[in-house]
Write a protein that holds these residues in place. Sequence first.
Motif, short mmCIF file in Angstrom:
data_model
loop_
_atom_site.label_atom_id
_atom_site.label_comp_id
_atom_site.label_asym_id
_atom_site.label_seq_id
_atom_site.Cartn_x
_atom_site.Cartn_y
_atom_site.Cartn_z
N PRO A 220 0.82 -1.21 0.00
CA PRO A 220 0.00 0.00 0.00
C PRO A 220 0.86 1.26 0.00
O PRO A 220 2.03 1.24 0.40
CB PRO A 220 -0.78 -0.12 1.31
N THR B 266 1.89 4.35 1.83
CA THR B 266 1.95 4.56 3.28
C THR B 266 2.41 5.98 3.56
O THR B 266 3.37 6.45 2.95
CB THR B 266 2.92 3.55 3.91
N TRP C 64 4.11 -1.10 6.42
CA TRP C 64 3.01 -2.04 6.27
C TRP C 64 3.31 -3.41 6.90
O TRP C 64 2.44 -3.98 7.57
CB TRP C 64 2.58 -2.19 4.81
N GLU D 8 -10.50 -0.55 7.12
CA GLU D 8 -11.76 -0.24 6.45
C GLU D 8 -11.82 -1.04 5.16
O GLU D 8 -10.83 -1.09 4.41
CB GLU D 8 -11.83 1.25 6.12
N ARG E 95 -9.18 -1.49 2.22
CA ARG E 95 -9.16 -0.36 1.28
C ARG E 95 -8.21 0.69 1.87
O ARG E 95 -7.39 1.25 1.19
CB ARG E 95 -10.57 0.20 1.12
N THR E 96 -8.37 0.89 3.17
CA THR E 96 -7.50 1.76 3.94
C THR E 96 -7.27 1.10 5.29
O THR E 96 -8.18 0.50 5.85
CB THR E 96 -8.15 3.15 4.17
N ARG F 253 -1.26 5.99 7.69
CA ARG F 253 -2.34 5.56 6.80
C ARG F 253 -1.74 4.70 5.69
O ARG F 253 -0.75 5.08 5.07
CB ARG F 253 -3.04 6.75 6.17
N HIS F 254 -2.35 3.55 5.45
CA HIS F 254 -1.99 2.66 4.35
C HIS F 254 -3.17 2.66 3.39
O HIS F 254 -4.27 2.25 3.77
CB HIS F 254 -1.71 1.24 4.83
N ARG F 255 -2.94 3.07 2.15
CA ARG F 255 -4.01 3.08 1.14
C ARG F 255 -3.70 2.02 0.09
O ARG F 255 -2.61 1.98 -0.47
CB ARG F 255 -4.12 4.44 0.47
N THR G 31 -4.68 -0.02 -3.54
CA THR G 31 -5.30 0.24 -4.84
C THR G 31 -6.00 -0.99 -5.34
O THR G 31 -5.77 -2.08 -4.88
CB THR G 31 -4.24 0.69 -5.86
#
Length: 173
Positions: A8, A10, A26, A102, A154-155, A169-171, A173
């Motif tokens: 993700p 980060t 992560w 999430e 997702r996040t 925050r890890h997002r 895709t």
Amino acid sequence: MSTTEQPPATELDARYSSEGATARPWPETAAVLTDAPLYWLSTVRPDGRPHVTPLIGVWSQGALHFCTGPQERKARNLAANPEVVLTTGANTLDSGFDVVVEGRAERVTDHERLTALAREWEAKYGADWHFDVEDGSFVQAEAGHAHVFAVHPRTAFGFGKGEPYSQTRHRFT
């Protein structure tokens, strides 16, 4: 995290972090998800009210897996709205690392995947949590059928507590 997944994006949120804090990587966050003995699942009832419940689960192949009886409140909530939040961590103010995931809960019905997950459940929680697999569900003689769900993040947020405090925050895709 499987080898085919992309890591993700980060980032540290400096607004909620101590000076000098750095983003938690992560793999550290995934290790908390792997090792946690208990998770809290937040769902939404069909009438819009929130519902939160503790449960056990297994982090595997980039997703947090949990199970529930098909008539339980959380299963009925998921049928109407599969968006969830899962949390775990230390119930302390100034030490530990909390994680919030999430995502969308998706039912797992593949026999081979369920069989592998059943082995992972028993390896993590012991023989009391042995499941057989039948008709796309976990089965226990006393408890009956349980649907298995996977939540791919997702996040994900990581909250480092103590010095330094940090919010990562890890997002995905």
